[in-house]
Design a protein around this motif. Structure first.
Motif, PDB file in Angstrom:
ATOM      1  N   ASN A  30      40.382 -19.958   0.393  1.00 36.91           N
ATOM      2  CA  ASN A  30      39.599 -19.868   1.626  1.00 36.91           C
ATOM      3  C   ASN A  30      40.199 -20.659   2.783  1.00 36.91           C
ATOM      4  OD1 ASN A  30      37.516 -18.342   0.316  1.00 36.91           O
ATOM      5  ND2 ASN A  30      36.843 -20.242  -0.655  1.00 36.91           N
ATOM      6  N   ASN A  71      37.233 -20.116   5.722  1.00 40.08           N
ATOM      7  CA  ASN A  71      36.281 -19.013   5.762  1.00 40.08           C
ATOM      8  C   ASN A  71      35.760 -18.740   4.357  1.00 40.08           C
ATOM      9  OD1 ASN A  71      36.311 -17.696   8.628  1.00 40.08           O
ATOM     10  ND2 ASN A  71      38.460 -18.078   8.154  1.00 40.08           N
ATOM     11  N   ARG A  72      34.444 -18.665   4.245  1.00 40.59           N
ATOM     12  CA  ARG A  72      33.824 -18.307   2.982  1.00 40.59           C
ATOM     13  C   ARG A  72      32.499 -17.620   3.269  1.00 40.59           C
ATOM     14  NH1 ARG A  72      32.019 -22.254  -2.073  1.00 40.59           N
ATOM     15  NH2 ARG A  72      31.361 -20.561  -3.464  1.00 40.59           N
ATOM     16  N   LYS A  73      32.452 -16.321   2.966  1.00 37.64           N
ATOM     17  CA  LYS A  73      31.274 -15.508   3.237  1.00 37.64           C
ATOM     18  C   LYS A  73      30.902 -15.642   4.714  1.00 37.64           C
ATOM     19  CE  LYS A  73      29.654 -15.765  -1.540  1.00 37.64           C
ATOM     20  NZ  LYS A  73      28.552 -16.151  -2.460  1.00 37.64           N
ATOM     21  N   LYS A  74      29.710 -16.197   5.014  1.00 38.83           N
ATOM     22  CA  LYS A  74      29.265 -16.299   6.403  1.00 38.83           C
ATOM     23  C   LYS A  74      29.642 -17.633   7.048  1.00 38.83           C
ATOM     24  CE  LYS A  74      25.382 -13.096   6.111  1.00 38.83           C
ATOM     25  NZ  LYS A  74      23.939 -12.878   6.430  1.00 38.83           N
ATOM     26  N   ASN A 111      27.945 -20.702  11.089  1.00 38.86           N
ATOM     27  CA  ASN A 111      27.276 -19.960  10.019  1.00 38.86           C
ATOM     28  C   ASN A 111      26.763 -18.650  10.617  1.00 38.86           C
ATOM     29  OD1 ASN A 111      26.212 -19.322   7.530  1.00 38.86           O
ATOM     30  ND2 ASN A 111      24.333 -20.492   7.837  1.00 38.86           N
ATOM     31  N   GLN A 115      24.739  -9.872  10.477  1.00 37.41           N
ATOM     32  CA  GLN A 115      26.088  -9.298  10.508  1.00 37.41           C
ATOM     33  C   GLN A 115      26.639  -9.252  11.932  1.00 37.41           C
ATOM     34  OE1 GLN A 115      27.730  -8.596   7.671  1.00 37.41           O
ATOM     35  NE2 GLN A 115      25.883  -9.341   6.600  1.00 37.41           N
TER      36      GLN A 115
END
Length: 319
Positions: A30, A71-74, A111, A115
């Motif tokens: 990430n 970066n990780r998911k949101k 965060n 979307q």
């Protein structure tokens, strides 16, 4: 003096070599990081018989720019370090002078909201300088022999890491990509820290108290100033022609408690010209407005062609 100056230049060149070895590229799941080291050297020399005009001089600028991205998911976390330092020695000048001196760290934690391009954000900024700044002037002095001579003198106007600005804000980040985003932080606190050498005043000396002017907004016999306000930071970077990139950063800040209509402005424009893997050109323009420091705009410009070394691999895809 000249040997001292060349020792500093040697240290700058050594720093480039060390930076190449001590900042390895990081590319894990990430995490991704990239950056550049640049060194610009200028020198002109004229002998006593040269009639075309000119002054012998030597100067060097060292710049380091480094980005770390998570970066990780949101969740996203972007951190950028910028440092520039330059010195110049001109023949017949008594003192070595700075040509540029900048240290800045920007970090934004976001965060993602649903979307969309919007994120809840926390932003941190640190801004300062490495060494003292001076105002140079000439003064007429009469010696014991009765002759009057012009003496070059200087007055310290700022210190090493004095002032230093710390800024922490909560707000919203609009991030379409790593090259196009802006952050609005309506809840921002800012700390200005300075050396007591510039603010110490004898309260029993009425003339000294009357003559004192706040040093970068810091009152007499204090070393810090707290502010609460709102901040904005916008960032864009794009290619204007093949091997030519333009980077723009605009930062605004308003203090809720004191003159909120007087907005502090910090604008940076940076052009990068890539000649080949090791040779690059750059143009940098900075304009600052801060009425706690001066009532006009502070302007800085740097232009040059020199050596660069990339630290890590720049990501090809935007996120």
């Amino acid at each position: 003096m000249k040997s001292y100056f060349f020792s500093i230049l040697f240290c700058l060149i050594t720093s480039v070599t060390v930076a190449q070895d001590s900042i390895p590229p990081v590319k894990q799941s990430n995490w991704i990081s990239w950056g550049r080291v640049s060194f610009i050297f200028n020198q002109s020399a004229f002998n006593a018989d040269w009639q075309g005009g000119g002054v012998t001089n030597v100067s060097g600028n060292l710049g380091i720019s480094y980005d770390i991205q998570y970066n990780r998911k949101k969740l996203s976390w972007d951190t950028k370090l910028i440092s520039d330092f330059g010195l110049s020695q001109v023949k017949d000048q008594r003192f070595i002078r700075k040509t540029t001196d900048r240290l800045e760290l920007n970090s934004i934690l976001g965060n993602q909201i649903n979307q969309s391009f919007w994120n809840y954000s926390t932003i941190f900024n640190f801004r300062s300088q490495f060494v003292s700044g001076y105002q140079f002037f000439n003064e007429e002095q009469t010696g014991d022999d009765g002759f009057t001579r012009t003496v070059q003198k200087r007055r310290e106007t700022s210190g090493s890491f004095s002032p230093s600005y710390y800024q922490l804000g909560l707000g919203f980040l609009w991030k379409k990509s790593k090259n196009f985003n802006f952050n609005i932080a309506p809840a921002t606190t800012r700390l200005i820290k300075v050396s007591s050498n510039f603010t110490d005043v004898d309260l029993n000396d009425a003339a000294a108290v009357e003559a004192y002017k706040p040093f970068f907004g810091v009152e007499a016999n204090r070393t810090t100033r707290w502010e609460v306000g709102a901040s904005f930071r916008g960032y864009t970077k794009f290619e204007i022609a093949k091997n030519i990139q333009m980077e723009n950063v605009l930062s605004l800040y308003s203090d809720y408690l004191v003159d909120p209509e007087n907005i502090d402005i910090d604008f940076n424009l940076h052009l990068f010209l890539k000649v080949n893997k090791y040779i690059s050109g750059n143009f940098e323009f900075q304009a600052i407005y801060d009425d706690d420091t001066t009532k006009g705009f502070q302007i800085r410009q740097v232009i040059g062609l020199g050596f660069k070394y990339d630290l890590g691999e720049r990501p090809k895809k935007t996120a």
